[in-house]
Scaffold this motif. Structure first.
Motif, PDB file in Angstrom:
ATOM      1  N   ILE A 269     -12.602 -70.621 -54.210  1.00 37.36           N
ATOM      2  CA  ILE A 269     -11.552 -69.682 -53.818  1.00 37.36           C
ATOM      3  C   ILE A 269     -10.448 -70.396 -53.051  1.00 37.36           C
ATOM      4  CG2 ILE A 269     -11.061 -67.689 -52.333  1.00 37.36           C
ATOM      5  CD1 ILE A 269     -13.701 -66.495 -53.206  1.00 37.36           C
ATOM      6  N   ILE A 270     -10.792 -71.341 -52.181  1.00 35.86           N
ATOM      7  CA  ILE A 270      -9.767 -72.116 -51.486  1.00 35.86           C
ATOM      8  C   ILE A 270      -8.943 -72.910 -52.481  1.00 35.86           C
ATOM      9  CG2 ILE A 270      -9.401 -74.041 -49.892  1.00 35.86           C
ATOM     10  CD1 ILE A 270     -11.773 -73.051 -48.286  1.00 35.86           C
ATOM     11  N   CYS A 271      -9.572 -73.354 -53.556  1.00 34.24           N
ATOM     12  CA  CYS A 271      -8.863 -74.108 -54.599  1.00 34.24           C
ATOM     13  C   CYS A 271      -7.993 -73.205 -55.473  1.00 34.24           C
ATOM     14  CB  CYS A 271      -9.869 -74.864 -55.461  1.00 34.24           C
ATOM     15  SG  CYS A 271      -9.157 -76.223 -56.397  1.00 34.24           S
ATOM     16  N   GLY A 272      -8.039 -71.897 -55.235  1.00 37.18           N
ATOM     17  CA  GLY A 272      -7.173 -70.978 -55.962  1.00 37.18           C
ATOM     18  C   GLY A 272      -7.794 -70.362 -57.195  1.00 37.18           C
TER      19      GLY A 272
ATOM     20  N   GLY B 151     -11.787 -82.652 -49.649  1.00 37.19           N
ATOM     21  CA  GLY B 151     -11.523 -81.384 -48.989  1.00 37.19           C
ATOM     22  C   GLY B 151     -10.039 -81.139 -48.802  1.00 37.19           C
ATOM     23  N   ARG B 152      -9.315 -82.177 -48.391  1.00 38.18           N
ATOM     24  CA  ARG B 152      -7.859 -82.025 -48.227  1.00 38.18           C
ATOM     25  C   ARG B 152      -7.181 -81.752 -49.561  1.00 38.18           C
ATOM     26  NH1 ARG B 152      -9.114 -86.300 -44.664  1.00 38.18           N
ATOM     27  NH2 ARG B 152      -8.498 -87.878 -46.206  1.00 38.18           N
TER      28      ARG B 152
ATOM     29  N   SER C 261      -4.445 -78.237 -53.371  1.00 38.21           N
ATOM     30  CA  SER C 261      -4.369 -77.699 -54.735  1.00 38.21           C
ATOM     31  C   SER C 261      -4.346 -76.179 -54.722  1.00 38.21           C
ATOM     32  CB  SER C 261      -5.567 -78.194 -55.550  1.00 38.21           C
ATOM     33  OG  SER C 261      -5.568 -79.602 -55.648  1.00 38.21           O
ATOM     34  N   GLY C 262      -5.060 -75.578 -53.795  1.00 43.16           N
ATOM     35  CA  GLY C 262      -5.056 -74.124 -53.707  1.00 43.16           C
ATOM     36  C   GLY C 262      -3.816 -73.575 -53.057  1.00 43.16           C
ATOM     37  N   GLY C 263      -3.254 -74.309 -52.088  1.00 41.94           N
ATOM     38  CA  GLY C 263      -2.056 -73.839 -51.405  1.00 41.94           C
ATOM     39  C   GLY C 263      -0.823 -73.887 -52.273  1.00 41.94           C
ATOM     40  N   ASN C 264      -0.622 -75.013 -52.971  1.00 39.60           N
ATOM     41  CA  ASN C 264       0.533 -75.178 -53.858  1.00 39.60           C
ATOM     42  C   ASN C 264       0.186 -76.255 -54.866  1.00 39.60           C
ATOM     43  OD1 ASN C 264       3.061 -75.829 -55.067  1.00 39.60           O
ATOM     44  ND2 ASN C 264       4.137 -75.011 -53.281  1.00 39.60           N
ATOM     45  N   ALA C 265      -0.246 -75.834 -56.044  1.00 41.97           N
ATOM     46  CA  ALA C 265      -0.735 -76.784 -57.052  1.00 41.97           C
ATOM     47  C   ALA C 265       0.354 -77.751 -57.500  1.00 41.97           C
ATOM     48  CB  ALA C 265      -1.297 -76.029 -58.254  1.00 41.97           C
TER      49      ALA C 265
ATOM     50  N   GLY D 225      -5.603 -68.691 -52.516  1.00 46.44           N
ATOM     51  CA  GLY D 225      -5.954 -70.095 -52.382  1.00 46.44           C
ATOM     52  C   GLY D 225      -5.342 -70.748 -51.162  1.00 46.44           C
ATOM     53  N   GLY D 226      -5.917 -71.894 -50.781  1.00 48.13           N
ATOM     54  CA  GLY D 226      -5.379 -72.690 -49.689  1.00 48.13           C
ATOM     55  C   GLY D 226      -5.796 -72.252 -48.309  1.00 48.13           C
ATOM     56  N   ILE D 227      -6.474 -71.123 -48.185  1.00 46.24           N
ATOM     57  CA  ILE D 227      -6.857 -70.583 -46.881  1.00 46.24           C
ATOM     58  C   ILE D 227      -8.345 -70.259 -46.894  1.00 46.24           C
ATOM     59  CG2 ILE D 227      -6.526 -68.705 -45.224  1.00 46.24           C
ATOM     60  CD1 ILE D 227      -3.698 -68.407 -46.258  1.00 46.24           C
ATOM     61  N   GLY D 228      -9.033 -70.665 -45.825  1.00 51.20           N
ATOM     62  CA  GLY D 228     -10.457 -70.372 -45.698  1.00 51.20           C
ATOM     63  C   GLY D 228     -11.180 -71.504 -44.997  1.00 51.20           C
ATOM     64  N   THR D 229     -12.311 -71.202 -44.405  1.00 46.91           N
ATOM     65  CA  THR D 229     -13.132 -72.204 -43.723  1.00 46.91           C
ATOM     66  C   THR D 229     -14.602 -71.930 -44.000  1.00 46.91           C
ATOM     67  OG1 THR D 229     -13.322 -70.915 -41.676  1.00 46.91           O
ATOM     68  CG2 THR D 229     -11.453 -72.436 -41.846  1.00 46.91           C
TER      69      THR D 229
END
Length: 335
Positions: A71-74, A206-207, A212-216, A280-284
């Motif tokens: 899900i973080i990866c979008g 991880g980074r 990739s999820g925040g802005n592919a 995507g891009g958000i989560g821990t």
């Protein structure tokens, strides 16, 4: 011309307090629920009950940690539930064919079953990635289709019947206890949590997943192989499904193509309630763990209070809607 700066009545200390409150809202709700249940049921605040909660969330928790990466990866993967069922069936069939007859050592048969399940999971993850990245298909549609394909294959190889050819020692994996107190399933969950936590928060992979999820497109322009990153996430979540399937089949000493069909909502709910975003891009990983414990405590509380099964579905669905609304509102504030 003098620039006009809008005035605000919110002081810096109040703003920081509001930010902290939003960040730890779920933890506060969890503590409040625990406090209420401490008075509502005398059986809640006991070590045995808390260990039981950990045991109950362990299998879906392992799956949720892998789902957090996806899900973080979008993306999203609905096919993992069928991989859970497939794992138990494949290990049971391998033992029934080679283990009972003694043709191969028991540990070797068990290893073959695990490797076969991991191979199926790896291929499934790669196929999902191929259709998502090559044809730009929504991952929800692709993985939903793959879920039905795998359930069908699982039913065919098991002839539609439960597979019960497992050795007696197999039950200790998921139903056994360490030091006669700590459930083995909970230990497996914590190990998977630590491994994925390190991957997501301490490694370049991880980074890359967050980027990739925040802005592919921005991630691609900065030199990140977005397709490979998504493929790694899709494969790793399938491996967590294999682990979860092993624990589930060892607890019930059976493999069945119908297993884990209703796990999807609980797994995704824990990730979203924990603060991840469908965009995507958000989560821990910490957020997912808190979300898991929160749902586990809610389920345990409803059981202790004799809440009906149908009402429990209403509560879980309402919690997921609440989490999505909160994530949307927080995303708008950040924007």
């Amino acid at each position: 011309m003098e620039k006009i700066i809008p005035r605000t009545n919110i002081k810096p200390g109040q703003k920081n307090a509001r930010i902290s409150f939003n960040q730890y809202l779920l933890e506060l709700l969890l503590l409040g629920l625990i406090a209420v249940m401490a008075f509502a049921s005398p059986y809640f605040l006991t070590p045995g009950n808390f260990l039981n909660i950990l045991r109950n969330i362990s299998m879906q928790g392992i799956l949720a940690f892998g789902m957090t990466m996806v899900i973080i990866c979008g993306e999203i993967d609905l096919s993992v539930s069928s991989t859970v069922a497939m794992s138990g069936v494949m290990i049971g069939l391998c033992w029934g064919k080679w283990g009972i007859s003694g043709i191969m050592p028991g540990w070797f048969v068990f290893l073959i079953g695990i490797l076969a399940a991991c191979a199926v999971g790896t291929v499934t993850g790669l196929v999902n990635t191929y259709f998502v990245t090559k044809f730009k298909m929504p991952s929800m549609i692709v993985t939903l289709a793959m879920m039905n394909v795998l359930y069908g294959i699982c039913a065919m190889i098991s002839n539609g019947f439960p597979v019960v050819t497992f050795p007696g020692w197999y039950s200790t994996i998921g139903a056994g206890f360490t030091l006669e107190v700590i459930p083995n399933a909970a230990i497996f969950m914590l190990i998977v949590f630590l491994l994925i936590y390190i991957i997501m928060h301490k490694t370049k992979l991880g980074r890359d997943i967050y980027a990739s999820g925040g802005n592919a497109e921005a991630a691609r322009l900065s030199g990140i192989n977005v397709v490979r990153t998504k493929a790694v996430c899709m494969v790793l979540v399938q491996i967590t499904a294999v682990i979860s399937g092993i624990i589930l089949s060892s607890q019930v000493m059976a493999g069945n193509f119908t297993f884990a069909k209703d796990w999807g909502m609980t797994v995704i709910s824990s990730v979203i309630i924990g603060g991840a975003s469908f965009n995507g891009g958000i989560g821990t990983m910490k957020g997912t763990m808190v979300g898991l414990v929160f749902l586990g405590v809610v389920s345990n509380a409803m059981t202790l209070l004799n809440v009906g099964e149908y009402a429990q579905y209403v509560v879980r669905g309402s919690l997921m809607i609440f989490a999505v609304v909160m994530n949307t509102l927080q995303g708008r504030k950040q924007a």
